[in-house]
Scaffold this motif. Sequence first.
Motif, PDB file in Angstrom:
ATOM      1  N   ASN A 162       0.360  -1.823   0.368  1.00 16.88           N
ATOM      2  CA  ASN A 162       0.249  -0.259   0.366  1.00 16.88           C
ATOM      3  C   ASN A 162       0.719   1.660   0.142  1.00 16.88           C
ATOM      4  O   ASN A 162      -0.219   2.377  -0.508  1.00 16.88           O
ATOM      5  N   SER A 177      -5.723   1.025 -10.323  1.00 20.07           N
ATOM      6  CA  SER A 177      -6.545   2.345  -9.426  1.00 20.07           C
ATOM      7  C   SER A 177      -4.857   2.550  -8.819  1.00 20.07           C
ATOM      8  O   SER A 177      -4.023   4.135  -9.223  1.00 20.07           O
ATOM      9  N   LYS A 178      -3.750   2.096  -8.844  1.00 22.48           N
ATOM     10  CA  LYS A 178      -2.255   2.460  -8.288  1.00 22.48           C
ATOM     11  C   LYS A 178      -1.435   3.052  -9.489  1.00 22.48           C
ATOM     12  O   LYS A 178      -1.002   3.586  -9.412  1.00 22.48           O
ATOM     13  N   THR A 204      -3.032   4.286 -11.955  1.00 19.04           N
ATOM     14  CA  THR A 204      -3.782   5.696 -12.643  1.00 19.04           C
ATOM     15  C   THR A 204      -2.532   6.696 -11.852  1.00 19.04           C
ATOM     16  O   THR A 204      -2.393   7.707 -11.856  1.00 19.04           O
ATOM     17  N   GLN A 205      -2.845   6.335 -10.111  1.00 20.13           N
ATOM     18  CA  GLN A 205      -1.822   7.354  -8.807  1.00 20.13           C
ATOM     19  C   GLN A 205      -0.721   7.693  -9.126  1.00 20.13           C
ATOM     20  O   GLN A 205      -0.483   8.375  -9.595  1.00 20.13           O
ATOM     21  N   LEU A 206      -0.216   6.291 -10.093  1.00 20.42           N
ATOM     22  CA  LEU A 206       1.569   6.876 -10.540  1.00 20.42           C
ATOM     23  C   LEU A 206       1.489   7.284 -11.474  1.00 20.42           C
ATOM     24  O   LEU A 206       2.596   8.143 -12.388  1.00 20.42           O
ATOM     25  N   ARG A 207       0.587   7.002 -12.797  1.00 12.66           N
ATOM     26  CA  ARG A 207       0.618   7.953 -13.921  1.00 12.66           C
ATOM     27  C   ARG A 207       0.064   9.579 -13.401  1.00 12.66           C
ATOM     28  O   ARG A 207       0.996  10.912 -13.880  1.00 12.66           O
ATOM     29  N   GLU A 208      -0.646   9.791 -12.487  1.00 14.09           N
ATOM     30  CA  GLU A 208      -0.971  11.255 -12.302  1.00 14.09           C
ATOM     31  C   GLU A 208      -0.134  11.876 -11.202  1.00 14.09           C
ATOM     32  O   GLU A 208       0.287  12.765 -12.140  1.00 14.09           O
ATOM     33  N   ALA A 209       1.187  10.622 -11.134  1.00 14.27           N
ATOM     34  CA  ALA A 209       2.357  11.808 -10.101  1.00 14.27           C
ATOM     35  C   ALA A 209       3.376  12.093 -11.262  1.00 14.27           C
ATOM     36  O   ALA A 209       4.714  12.556 -11.303  1.00 14.27           O
ATOM     37  N   GLU A 212      -7.528  -3.213  -8.410  1.00 15.45           N
ATOM     38  CA  GLU A 212      -6.429  -2.197  -7.868  1.00 15.45           C
ATOM     39  C   GLU A 212      -5.702  -1.423  -8.655  1.00 15.45           C
ATOM     40  O   GLU A 212      -4.929  -0.616  -8.387  1.00 15.45           O
ATOM     41  N   VAL A 252       2.774   3.725  -3.759  1.00 17.53           N
ATOM     42  CA  VAL A 252       2.707   4.763  -4.434  1.00 17.53           C
ATOM     43  C   VAL A 252       3.834   5.752  -3.983  1.00 17.53           C
ATOM     44  O   VAL A 252       4.103   6.731  -4.435  1.00 17.53           O
ATOM     45  N   SER A 253       2.820   6.125  -2.903  1.00 18.15           N
ATOM     46  CA  SER A 253       3.996   7.230  -2.206  1.00 18.15           C
ATOM     47  C   SER A 253       5.005   7.497  -1.482  1.00 18.15           C
ATOM     48  O   SER A 253       6.494   7.841  -2.176  1.00 18.15           O
TER      49      SER A 253
END
Length: 276
Positions: free
Chosen positions: A125, A163-164, A166-171, A160, A128-129
């Motif tokens: 979890n 969604s992960k 997507t978060q990585l690409r948004e970053a 899942e 990403v961070s």
Amino acid sequence: QAKKKGRGSFYLFDPKFQQQIESRIALEEDLRRAIGEGEFSLMYQPQVDKNGVILGAEALIRWISEKNGFVSPMIFIPLAEESGLIHAIGDWVIENALSQMVVFSQSKNFQSMSINVSAWQFADNAFVSKLIAASKKHAVEPGRITLELTETGLLQNIQEARSKLTQLREAGFKIALDDFGTGYSSLSYLRDLPLDELKIDKAFVDEIDGESSTPLVESMISIARHLSLDVVAEGVEHQVQLQALVEMGCVYFQGYHFAKPMPAKALIELLQKEVV
Ligand code: C2E
Ligand code: MG
Ligand code: MG
Ligand code: MG
């Protein structure tokens, strides 16, 4: 007689299997020590265009164990995954690859560093961070990092994963699907997952001999084009393979034909030679 006990327990009586278990446990203990002992290093294999201009590199871990000598990542990465050590090893890889990227990125053509990410790391979890924190710490733009994941890593839980990713690409991070074509899953996931790049596995490139037809490689390149994904051909060893791949529309290459994985220092020298 032992057979009656059923599968599994039968094998415990096989001395060869017992030995395998013991040597596996010994290797795992060795692996546990390896990080603290500084036995890991990273090699970098250039990713090039058809003229050999270096546009990036894949970071590949090496373990030279004091006890066992060179151990292939094909052996110890699966072991690290089963024992949970993959998290510490994965963190080590990210930390070291990013600190090296600061140097590589000073070179004009060098766009991106590719880092292999295990399914277990990706499932964490905090992944990403952690990555975002590491890229901030080293002041590396996420757009210069390509995360290489395999189908197995992505398809265990597709919701899942999506969604992960997507978060990585948004970053800003780029996502590559490694070893493309070796899994057993249906292709529909390709459309459902946010990806940037497909890496055609060496097994398919191996089959290109300049004479036989290569419908699978052609189809993979065509799929990538239709989905607007970059394609990297892995394991390019021969000129005829390069030539055929170029004709099929592939633009990025990685393989012994151009360069083997090398220490950071050697890659820096190569990059410096290019700027003339
Ligand atoms: P991979 O990510 O598919 O990496 C490509 C492998 O193909 C590398 O093997 C590379 O040295 C090899 N290769 C590239 N071009 C050629 C060629 O032209 N000919 C031949 N014969 N081989 C070529 P390597 O370094 O032994 O790594 C094996 C696998 O171990 C990697 O496959 C990857 O799945 C895993 N791995 C390596 N480093 C890491 C890491 O830092 N983290 C994780 N999670 N896995 C890693
Ligand atoms: Mg890879
Ligand atoms: Mg690969
Ligand atoms: Mg591979």
